[in-house]
Structures are given as C-alpha cells and as structure tokens.
Scaffold this motif. Structure first.
Motif, PDB file in Angstrom:
ATOM      1  N   GLY A 119       6.390   5.299  -9.936  1.00  0.00           N
ATOM      2  CA  GLY A 119       4.997   4.873  -9.899  1.00  0.00           C
ATOM      3  C   GLY A 119       4.729   4.316  -8.522  1.00  0.00           C
ATOM      4  N   PHE A 120       5.347   3.144  -8.277  1.00  0.00           N
ATOM      5  CA  PHE A 120       5.298   2.532  -6.953  1.00  0.00           C
ATOM      6  C   PHE A 120       6.670   1.950  -6.647  1.00  0.00           C
ATOM      7  N   ALA A 121       7.082   2.015  -5.382  1.00  0.00           N
ATOM      8  CA  ALA A 121       8.355   1.468  -4.939  1.00  0.00           C
ATOM      9  C   ALA A 121       8.226   1.104  -3.471  1.00  0.00           C
ATOM     10  N   VAL A 122       8.844   0.012  -3.079  1.00  0.00           N
ATOM     11  CA  VAL A 122       8.747  -0.461  -1.704  1.00  0.00           C
ATOM     12  C   VAL A 122       9.250   0.608  -0.734  1.00  0.00           C
ATOM     13  N   GLY A 123       8.425   0.917   0.260  1.00  0.00           N
ATOM     14  CA  GLY A 123       8.780   1.914   1.260  1.00  0.00           C
ATOM     15  C   GLY A 123       8.431   3.334   0.870  1.00  0.00           C
ATOM     16  N   ALA A 124       7.839   3.527  -0.311  1.00  0.00           N
ATOM     17  CA  ALA A 124       7.504   4.872  -0.793  1.00  0.00           C
ATOM     18  C   ALA A 124       5.987   5.063  -0.867  1.00  0.00           C
ATOM     19  N   TYR A 125       5.568   6.318  -0.748  1.00  0.00           N
ATOM     20  CA  TYR A 125       4.154   6.667  -0.851  1.00  0.00           C
ATOM     21  C   TYR A 125       3.823   7.125  -2.269  1.00  0.00           C
ATOM     22  N   SER A 126       2.619   6.761  -2.723  1.00  0.00           N
ATOM     23  CA  SER A 126       2.105   7.202  -4.016  1.00  0.00           C
ATOM     24  C   SER A 126       0.627   7.527  -3.854  1.00  0.00           C
ATOM     25  N   LYS A 127       0.115   8.398  -4.720  1.00  0.00           N
ATOM     26  CA  LYS A 127      -1.317   8.737  -4.677  1.00  0.00           C
ATOM     27  C   LYS A 127      -1.996   8.205  -5.933  1.00  0.00           C
ATOM     28  N   ILE A 128      -3.103   7.506  -5.729  1.00  0.00           N
ATOM     29  CA  ILE A 128      -3.928   7.016  -6.828  1.00  0.00           C
ATOM     30  C   ILE A 128      -5.180   7.882  -6.916  1.00  0.00           C
ATOM     31  N   HIS A 129      -5.451   8.382  -8.100  1.00  0.00           N
ATOM     32  CA  HIS A 129      -6.622   9.236  -8.322  1.00  0.00           C
ATOM     33  C   HIS A 129      -7.367   8.689  -9.534  1.00  0.00           C
ATOM     34  N   GLU A 130      -8.588   8.231  -9.318  1.00  0.00           N
ATOM     35  CA  GLU A 130      -9.387   7.711 -10.420  1.00  0.00           C
ATOM     36  C   GLU A 130     -10.863   7.926 -10.140  1.00  0.00           C
ATOM     37  N   GLN A 131     -11.629   7.827 -11.192  1.00  0.00           N
ATOM     38  CA  GLN A 131     -13.056   8.095 -11.088  1.00  0.00           C
ATOM     39  C   GLN A 131     -13.810   7.027 -11.859  1.00  0.00           C
ATOM     40  N   PHE A 132     -14.741   6.360 -11.184  1.00  0.00           N
ATOM     41  CA  PHE A 132     -15.586   5.403 -11.869  1.00  0.00           C
ATOM     42  C   PHE A 132     -16.689   6.202 -12.574  1.00  0.00           C
ATOM     43  N   GLU A 137     -18.104   7.979  -8.759  1.00  0.00           N
ATOM     44  CA  GLU A 137     -17.374   7.699  -7.533  1.00  0.00           C
ATOM     45  C   GLU A 137     -15.905   8.021  -7.740  1.00  0.00           C
ATOM     46  N   VAL A 138     -15.309   8.681  -6.766  1.00  0.00           N
ATOM     47  CA  VAL A 138     -13.924   9.122  -6.900  1.00  0.00           C
ATOM     48  C   VAL A 138     -13.047   8.416  -5.877  1.00  0.00           C
ATOM     49  N   ILE A 139     -11.940   7.856  -6.333  1.00  0.00           N
ATOM     50  CA  ILE A 139     -10.919   7.284  -5.472  1.00  0.00           C
ATOM     51  C   ILE A 139      -9.724   8.231  -5.523  1.00  0.00           C
ATOM     52  N   ASN A 140      -9.312   8.732  -4.374  1.00  0.00           N
ATOM     53  CA  ASN A 140      -8.186   9.679  -4.324  1.00  0.00           C
ATOM     54  C   ASN A 140      -7.422   9.399  -3.033  1.00  0.00           C
ATOM     55  N   ASN A 141      -6.624   8.325  -3.067  1.00  0.00           N
ATOM     56  CA  ASN A 141      -6.027   7.805  -1.839  1.00  0.00           C
ATOM     57  C   ASN A 141      -4.502   7.770  -1.884  1.00  0.00           C
ATOM     58  N   THR A 142      -3.903   7.842  -0.707  1.00  0.00           N
ATOM     59  CA  THR A 142      -2.458   7.708  -0.562  1.00  0.00           C
ATOM     60  C   THR A 142      -2.130   6.261  -0.204  1.00  0.00           C
ATOM     61  N   MET A 143      -1.145   5.694  -0.900  1.00  0.00           N
ATOM     62  CA  MET A 143      -0.768   4.298  -0.716  1.00  0.00           C
ATOM     63  C   MET A 143       0.697   4.190  -0.290  1.00  0.00           C
ATOM     64  N   LEU A 144       0.980   3.259   0.604  1.00  0.00           N
ATOM     65  CA  LEU A 144       2.344   2.947   1.003  1.00  0.00           C
ATOM     66  C   LEU A 144       2.663   1.540   0.506  1.00  0.00           C
ATOM     67  N   THR A 145       3.580   1.434  -0.456  1.00  0.00           N
ATOM     68  CA  THR A 145       3.926   0.139  -1.019  1.00  0.00           C
ATOM     69  C   THR A 145       4.744  -0.678  -0.023  1.00  0.00           C
ATOM     70  N   THR A 146       4.307  -1.906   0.225  1.00  0.00           N
ATOM     71  CA  THR A 146       4.987  -2.786   1.181  1.00  0.00           C
ATOM     72  C   THR A 146       5.746  -3.917   0.493  1.00  0.00           C
ATOM     73  N   ASP A 149       7.631  -7.212  -6.060  1.00  0.00           N
ATOM     74  CA  ASP A 149       8.644  -8.083  -6.632  1.00  0.00           C
ATOM     75  C   ASP A 149       8.007  -8.916  -7.745  1.00  0.00           C
ATOM     76  N   GLU A 150       8.595 -10.035  -8.092  1.00  0.00           N
ATOM     77  CA  GLU A 150       8.097 -10.840  -9.202  1.00  0.00           C
ATOM     78  C   GLU A 150       7.048 -11.860  -8.777  1.00  0.00           C
ATOM     79  N   THR A 151       6.519 -11.699  -7.561  1.00  0.00           N
ATOM     80  CA  THR A 151       5.431 -12.559  -7.095  1.00  0.00           C
ATOM     81  C   THR A 151       4.253 -11.771  -6.538  1.00  0.00           C
ATOM     82  N   GLU A 152       4.503 -10.525  -6.097  1.00  0.00           N
ATOM     83  CA  GLU A 152       3.475  -9.784  -5.376  1.00  0.00           C
ATOM     84  C   GLU A 152       3.668  -8.272  -5.492  1.00  0.00           C
ATOM     85  N   PHE A 153       2.532  -7.557  -5.577  1.00  0.00           N
ATOM     86  CA  PHE A 153       2.516  -6.099  -5.483  1.00  0.00           C
ATOM     87  C   PHE A 153       1.429  -5.738  -4.481  1.00  0.00           C
ATOM     88  N   SER A 154       1.829  -5.218  -3.322  1.00  0.00           N
ATOM     89  CA  SER A 154       0.880  -4.912  -2.261  1.00  0.00           C
ATOM     90  C   SER A 154       1.149  -3.541  -1.666  1.00  0.00           C
TER      91      SER A 154
END
Length: 235
Positions: A119-132, A137-146, A149-154
């Motif tokens: 799904g998501f992992a530090v240092g890996a790319y993932s694509k989120i695709h959703e539609q409001f 409105e369509v969100i179709n973006n590539t994300m790089l997880t930085t 952990d048990e305090t933060e997901f960014s």
C-alpha cells in the motif's frame, strides 16, 4: 491495479467493487459517513507564495492504536474476504471499504529497499486514484512515502521528479485510542517558477473549493477507519 474508469468495462468493474464494499459495510450497519462537524477543527490557508495548506484535527479514534494505524496504511492496497460476518465472502479491497463512494484504487508502484510495498512503504512510490463523486473531481497522483511509523504517515506528491505538495498525518495514543491530524500542502517550493505554478497553474487543479471538498472526503474516510479496523481484528 489501477482501474481504467474511462472505458465501459472499467466503470462497470469499479461499480461492482464499490457496491460490494457497501454491502459489507451495510452488513455491520456502518454505511453512513461521519459529518464534517465531527472534526474538532478544520482550516484552509492561502500562503503568500500561492500554496494552499488544508488542516484537519479529526475526532479521536476510539479503540484504534497508533500501531493499528501504521498497519492500516502499510496494507491499504490489500484485499480481504471479510463479508461483515466472517471471512468467507468475495474479495473486497481495503481501499473501497475505507470509502466506498469516492475511492478507485491505491496501487504500489515500487518496492522499498527493505520489505514489501502493500500500500505504502517508506522510500516507495504508490499511486492514489479517487474521485469526489459529488463534484466530478479526480485525484490521480503519484506519492513517495517519506515517513510511516507509529507516530506519523507522510508522503510527497510527485509529478515526474517535481514535488508539488505533501500530505502529513500525525497520531498519538490517548487513554481510549488515538488522536488523528491530517494536513495537505499543495504548492511548489521553488523561487520564481514556484510562485508562477502556485498562483497560475495550481488553482486549475486544486482551488480553495477543491480543498473544501477534500476536507469532507477526508473526514468521511478517516471516520470509517475505526469501524473497519475494530471489526476485522486480525492484526
């Protein structure tokens, strides 16, 4: 796998997957989303450089630990046979259970140096695709997880090699569960060219109105997290 929603077969497949997720949620009487008023507070700020910051302090998640949240984001691209009663049902994606109306897919694109991206992992790319859906409105973006952990997901929002924004989630334990704060920053932090992108181009794709729609969507999906995690219970 990303859904090709622009062709009839893709739209029909997505419709069936969303209806299946809704059926599962209906079986546990958890179809209805939390209202926007459930959040402790929200805020939208237009910065001097043209960037947008959207903040949400969510209602605390009762019964959900930071460890559970970390697991959830790590496995968001997975499926389950949970049907609301047991694990003998058709496969349904976690992402559709999280928001059966708006979500299309979350797709791991790369693997981290250590471990697997489900799904998501530090240092890996993932694509989120959703539609409001209410606003088309369509969100179709590539994300790089930085951070995850048990305090933060960014993660960073990427267009090619260019970072055009970031989304940060922060959570910490309480006596009854966890707090949950989400912040989205949309903007390019590069002198001169960044200002041009932020003031001229960004509003075409993500305006203050879009930000308000995103607030509603984020409150709805976050409000479903405890419902799903507390019932699946296979951490």
């Amino acid at each position: 796998m990303a859904k090709e929603i622009w062709n009839p077969k893709g739209r029909e497949a997505l419709r069936k997957e969303r209806l299946l997720a809704r059926k599962v949620l209906k079986a546990i009487d958890k179809v209805d989303f939390k209202p926007e008023t459930s959040a402790k507070w929200t805020n939208i700020t237009k910065h001097w450089n043209g960037a947008l910051r959207v903040q949400i302090q969510h209602q605390d998640m009762v019964g959900v630990s930071p460890k559970m949240l970390k697991w959830w984001f790590e496995n968001l691209g997975q499926k389950t046979t949970w049907n609301g009663i047991d694990f003998s049902g058709e496969e349904v994606s976690f992402y559709h259970l999280w928001h059966h109306r708006d979500h299309i897919s979350v797709t791991p694109l790369t693997q981290p140096q250590n471990g697997i991206n489900r799904g998501f992992a530090v240092g890996a790319y993932s694509k989120i695709h959703e539609q409001f859906n209410d606003y088309n409105e369509v969100i179709n973006n590539t994300m790089l997880t930085t951070v995850l952990d048990e305090t933060e997901f960014s993660f960073l929002i990427k267009v090619g090699s260019l970072t055009v924004g970031r989304i940060n989630h922060y959570y910490e334990p309480t006596e009854t569960g966890s707090t949950f704060y989400a912040e989205t920053y949309l903007g390019v932090d590069i002198p001169i060219i960044g200002w041009f992108i932020n003031w001229i181009i960004l509003p075409m794709f993500f305006s203050k109105t879009t930000a308000m729609h995103w607030i509603r969507h984020n409150i709805e999906e976050t409000g479903q997290t405890d419902k799903i995690l507390l019932i699946i219970q296979f951490l």
